[in-house]
Design a protein around this motif. Structure first.
Motif, PDB file in Angstrom:
ATOM      1  N   CYS A  43      67.560  32.747  -2.087  1.00 56.34           N
ATOM      2  CA  CYS A  43      68.044  31.394  -1.808  1.00 56.34           C
ATOM      3  C   CYS A  43      67.171  30.325  -2.455  1.00 56.34           C
ATOM      4  CB  CYS A  43      68.057  31.146  -0.299  1.00 56.34           C
ATOM      5  SG  CYS A  43      69.008  32.365   0.637  1.00 56.34           S
ATOM      6  N   PHE A  44      67.824  29.235  -2.830  1.00 56.69           N
ATOM      7  CA  PHE A  44      67.141  28.044  -3.296  1.00 56.69           C
ATOM      8  C   PHE A  44      67.498  26.916  -2.342  1.00 56.69           C
ATOM      9  CE2 PHE A  44      66.676  24.101  -5.585  1.00 56.69           C
ATOM     10  CZ  PHE A  44      65.441  24.263  -6.188  1.00 56.69           C
ATOM     11  N   ILE A  45      66.511  26.095  -1.982  1.00 57.14           N
ATOM     12  CA  ILE A  45      66.708  25.004  -1.023  1.00 57.14           C
ATOM     13  C   ILE A  45      66.457  23.675  -1.723  1.00 57.14           C
ATOM     14  CG2 ILE A  45      65.929  23.979   1.149  1.00 57.14           C
ATOM     15  CD1 ILE A  45      64.754  26.883   1.750  1.00 57.14           C
ATOM     16  N   ALA A  46      67.426  22.772  -1.610  1.00 57.76           N
ATOM     17  CA  ALA A  46      67.277  21.434  -2.177  1.00 57.76           C
ATOM     18  C   ALA A  46      67.421  20.403  -1.065  1.00 57.76           C
ATOM     19  CB  ALA A  46      68.325  21.188  -3.253  1.00 57.76           C
ATOM     20  N   THR A  47      66.415  19.561  -0.908  1.00 52.52           N
ATOM     21  CA  THR A  47      66.474  18.457   0.042  1.00 52.52           C
ATOM     22  C   THR A  47      66.898  17.213  -0.727  1.00 52.52           C
ATOM     23  OG1 THR A  47      64.761  19.424   1.429  1.00 52.52           O
ATOM     24  CG2 THR A  47      65.132  17.041   1.644  1.00 52.52           C
ATOM     25  N   ILE A  48      67.979  16.605  -0.279  1.00 52.15           N
ATOM     26  CA  ILE A  48      68.512  15.418  -0.940  1.00 52.15           C
ATOM     27  C   ILE A  48      68.080  14.206  -0.123  1.00 52.15           C
ATOM     28  CG2 ILE A  48      70.561  14.334  -1.903  1.00 52.15           C
ATOM     29  CD1 ILE A  48      70.020  17.375  -2.749  1.00 52.15           C
ATOM     30  N   ALA A  69      74.393  11.319  -7.025  1.00 50.56           N
ATOM     31  CA  ALA A  69      75.355  12.395  -7.293  1.00 50.56           C
ATOM     32  C   ALA A  69      75.068  13.126  -8.603  1.00 50.56           C
ATOM     33  CB  ALA A  69      76.781  11.854  -7.274  1.00 50.56           C
ATOM     34  N   ALA A  70      74.760  12.408  -9.669  1.00 51.33           N
ATOM     35  CA  ALA A  70      74.502  13.044 -10.959  1.00 51.33           C
ATOM     36  C   ALA A  70      73.250  13.922 -10.905  1.00 51.33           C
ATOM     37  CB  ALA A  70      74.369  11.992 -12.059  1.00 51.33           C
ATOM     38  N   LEU A  71      72.206  13.439 -10.237  1.00 52.86           N
ATOM     39  CA  LEU A  71      70.971  14.228 -10.125  1.00 52.86           C
ATOM     40  C   LEU A  71      71.181  15.457  -9.253  1.00 52.86           C
ATOM     41  CD1 LEU A  71      68.336  11.366  -9.748  1.00 52.86           C
ATOM     42  CD2 LEU A  71      68.833  12.747 -11.780  1.00 52.86           C
ATOM     43  N   GLY A  88      76.350  12.433   4.929  1.00 53.32           N
ATOM     44  CA  GLY A  88      76.920  11.435   5.836  1.00 53.32           C
ATOM     45  C   GLY A  88      77.894  10.515   5.126  1.00 53.32           C
ATOM     46  N   ILE A  89      78.085   9.322   5.702  1.00 51.04           N
ATOM     47  CA  ILE A  89      79.074   8.401   5.148  1.00 51.04           C
ATOM     48  C   ILE A  89      78.473   7.081   4.668  1.00 51.04           C
ATOM     49  CG2 ILE A  89      80.985   9.423   6.438  1.00 51.04           C
ATOM     50  CD1 ILE A  89      80.774   7.026   8.404  1.00 51.04           C
ATOM     51  N   THR A  90      77.153   7.005   4.560  1.00 51.74           N
ATOM     52  CA  THR A  90      76.564   5.762   4.051  1.00 51.74           C
ATOM     53  C   THR A  90      76.821   5.660   2.545  1.00 51.74           C
ATOM     54  OG1 THR A  90      74.379   6.583   3.417  1.00 51.74           O
ATOM     55  CG2 THR A  90      74.697   6.003   5.754  1.00 51.74           C
ATOM     56  N   SER A  91      76.598   4.495   2.015  1.00 50.70           N
ATOM     57  CA  SER A  91      76.829   4.283   0.580  1.00 50.70           C
ATOM     58  C   SER A  91      75.900   5.144  -0.278  1.00 50.70           C
ATOM     59  CB  SER A  91      76.651   2.804   0.223  1.00 50.70           C
ATOM     60  OG  SER A  91      75.330   2.383   0.495  1.00 50.70           O
ATOM     61  N   ARG A  92      74.755   5.553   0.227  1.00 52.15           N
ATOM     62  CA  ARG A  92      73.812   6.379  -0.538  1.00 52.15           C
ATOM     63  C   ARG A  92      74.102   7.875  -0.425  1.00 52.15           C
ATOM     64  NH1 ARG A  92      71.678   5.547  -4.598  1.00 52.15           N
ATOM     65  NH2 ARG A  92      69.927   6.915  -4.217  1.00 52.15           N
ATOM     66  N   ASP A  93      74.916   8.298   0.518  1.00 55.49           N
ATOM     67  CA  ASP A  93      75.190   9.730   0.705  1.00 55.49           C
ATOM     68  C   ASP A  93      76.123  10.233  -0.395  1.00 55.49           C
ATOM     69  OD1 ASP A  93      73.643  10.100   3.039  1.00 55.49           O
ATOM     70  OD2 ASP A  93      75.242   9.265   4.274  1.00 55.49           O
ATOM     71  N   SER A  94      75.597  11.102  -1.269  1.00 55.06           N
ATOM     72  CA  SER A  94      76.379  11.546  -2.430  1.00 55.06           C
ATOM     73  C   SER A  94      76.458  13.060  -2.592  1.00 55.06           C
ATOM     74  CB  SER A  94      75.776  10.946  -3.700  1.00 55.06           C
ATOM     75  OG  SER A  94      74.464  11.438  -3.905  1.00 55.06           O
ATOM     76  N   ALA A 137      78.926  15.369  -5.147  1.00 52.22           N
ATOM     77  CA  ALA A 137      78.290  16.159  -6.197  1.00 52.22           C
ATOM     78  C   ALA A 137      78.663  17.633  -6.093  1.00 52.22           C
ATOM     79  CB  ALA A 137      76.772  16.003  -6.116  1.00 52.22           C
ATOM     80  N   ILE A 138      78.668  18.158  -4.891  1.00 55.59           N
ATOM     81  CA  ILE A 138      78.921  19.590  -4.714  1.00 55.59           C
ATOM     82  C   ILE A 138      80.408  19.906  -4.681  1.00 55.59           C
ATOM     83  CG2 ILE A 138      78.663  21.489  -3.053  1.00 55.59           C
ATOM     84  CD1 ILE A 138      75.804  20.450  -2.619  1.00 55.59           C
ATOM     85  N   ASP A 139      81.187  19.097  -3.991  1.00 53.22           N
ATOM     86  CA  ASP A 139      82.621  19.356  -3.892  1.00 53.22           C
ATOM     87  C   ASP A 139      83.261  19.440  -5.279  1.00 53.22           C
ATOM     88  OD1 ASP A 139      85.002  19.636  -2.104  1.00 53.22           O
ATOM     89  OD2 ASP A 139      85.631  17.829  -3.211  1.00 53.22           O
ATOM     90  N   GLY A 140      82.802  18.618  -6.201  1.00 54.71           N
ATOM     91  CA  GLY A 140      83.345  18.641  -7.551  1.00 54.71           C
ATOM     92  C   GLY A 140      83.033  19.912  -8.324  1.00 54.71           C
ATOM     93  N   LEU A 141      82.041  20.651  -7.893  1.00 58.78           N
ATOM     94  CA  LEU A 141      81.660  21.906  -8.550  1.00 58.78           C
ATOM     95  C   LEU A 141      82.389  23.128  -7.994  1.00 58.78           C
ATOM     96  CD1 LEU A 141      77.768  21.487  -8.648  1.00 58.78           C
ATOM     97  CD2 LEU A 141      79.318  21.418 -10.611  1.00 58.78           C
ATOM     98  N   LEU A 142      82.811  23.048  -6.741  1.00 56.55           N
ATOM     99  CA  LEU A 142      83.311  24.235  -6.045  1.00 56.55           C
ATOM    100  C   LEU A 142      84.570  24.820  -6.693  1.00 56.55           C
ATOM    101  CD1 LEU A 142      82.842  23.181  -2.310  1.00 56.55           C
ATOM    102  CD2 LEU A 142      81.310  24.540  -3.757  1.00 56.55           C
ATOM    103  N   GLU A 143      84.523  26.123  -6.923  1.00 54.16           N
ATOM    104  CA  GLU A 143      85.689  26.852  -7.410  1.00 54.16           C
ATOM    105  C   GLU A 143      86.538  27.324  -6.238  1.00 54.16           C
ATOM    106  OE1 GLU A 143      83.691  29.904  -9.577  1.00 54.16           O
ATOM    107  OE2 GLU A 143      83.042  28.512 -11.147  1.00 54.16           O
ATOM    108  N   LYS A 144      85.871  27.670  -5.147  1.00 52.70           N
ATOM    109  CA  LYS A 144      86.533  28.051  -3.894  1.00 52.70           C
ATOM    110  C   LYS A 144      85.817  27.335  -2.774  1.00 52.70           C
ATOM    111  CE  LYS A 144      88.221  32.565  -5.211  1.00 52.70           C
ATOM    112  NZ  LYS A 144      88.425  33.936  -4.801  1.00 52.70           N
ATOM    113  N   ARG A 145      86.579  26.749  -1.874  1.00 52.22           N
ATOM    114  CA  ARG A 145      86.003  26.046  -0.731  1.00 52.22           C
ATOM    115  C   ARG A 145      86.061  26.938   0.505  1.00 52.22           C
ATOM    116  NH1 ARG A 145      87.804  22.752  -4.234  1.00 52.22           N
ATOM    117  NH2 ARG A 145      86.883  20.710  -4.602  1.00 52.22           N
ATOM    118  N   LEU A 146      85.021  26.856   1.301  1.00 51.86           N
ATOM    119  CA  LEU A 146      84.997  27.558   2.586  1.00 51.86           C
ATOM    120  C   LEU A 146      85.190  26.498   3.665  1.00 51.86           C
ATOM    121  CD1 LEU A 146      81.990  29.962   1.931  1.00 51.86           C
ATOM    122  CD2 LEU A 146      84.429  30.479   1.824  1.00 51.86           C
ATOM    123  N   ASP A 147      86.429  26.022   3.784  1.00 45.72           N
ATOM    124  CA  ASP A 147      86.720  24.932   4.715  1.00 45.72           C
ATOM    125  C   ASP A 147      86.295  25.264   6.137  1.00 45.72           C
ATOM    126  OD1 ASP A 147      87.822  23.320   2.710  1.00 45.72           O
ATOM    127  OD2 ASP A 147      89.784  24.258   2.943  1.00 45.72           O
ATOM    128  N   GLY A 148      86.386  26.534   6.504  1.00 49.07           N
ATOM    129  CA  GLY A 148      86.010  26.943   7.854  1.00 49.07           C
ATOM    130  C   GLY A 148      84.564  26.635   8.187  1.00 49.07           C
TER     131      GLY A 148
END
Length: 168
Positions: A17-22, A58-60, A84-90, A94-105
């Motif tokens: 695993c790799f962990i990224a703190t945004i 989002a780009a980073l 979250g939903i603040t203007s800075r939450d991206s 960033a990730i949703d645009g990459l997903l080939e399959k979503r695990l909505d559950g």
């Protein structure tokens, strides 16, 4: 026909695993959520291949995730923060645009469990998960309590199984 237990028995017991703190404000010293993820993964027998703190842009975020996807020694990328939903939450964008399959559950279950702890505010979480290029990607909120909830109740019980299924 195999039982659920038999099916999961062939899953890897340790995944990489790799962990990224945004975050715009966290440092290595103040990153309690990233540290909690690493400790929980290690205690469960998984490998932490690396950690990073990425500015909430989002780009980073997308670039950092794409770099980890390119590594053959990473099975799972877990991010914390920026959901979250603040203007800075991206992170979600960033990730949703990459997903080939979503695990909505995953998001649905996380918000259901979170609702039991924090009430209606759980609806503001955009925690998500999915698959990109044979890797599991999970975006968790930035709060340590939310991270522990997601890791203990959802990810740790299924992480090896998820990696097994993605590799088929």
């Amino acid at each position: 026909m195999r039982t659920d237990a038999e099916h999961k028995r062939s899953a890897p017991v340790s995944v990489r695993c790799f962990i990224a703190t945004i975050s715009d404000t966290r440092t290595e010293e103040t990153d309690a959520s990233g540290r909690a993820i690493a400790e929980l993964l290690t205690a469960a027998g998984h490998q932490v291949m690396g950690r990073a703190i990425i500015v909430d842009d989002a780009a980073l975020v997308r670039s950092a995730v794409e770099r980890q996807i390119a590594h053959l020694d990473v099975d799972v990328i877990i991010t914390t923060g920026g959901t979250g939903i603040t203007s800075r939450d991206s992170t979600f964008e960033a990730i949703d645009g990459l997903l080939e399959k979503r695990l909505d559950g995953f998001g649905e279950l996380f918000r259901m469990l979170s609702y039991q702890d924090i009430g209606a505010a759980a609806m503001m979480s955009r925690a998500t998960a999915g698959i990109v290029a044979g890797r599991v990607i999970v975006a968790l909120p930035g709060s340590e309590a939310a991270v522990r909830l997601a890791m203990e109740k959802l990810l740790l019980p299924e992480l090896g199984h998820m990696v097994q299924q993605v590799s088929k």
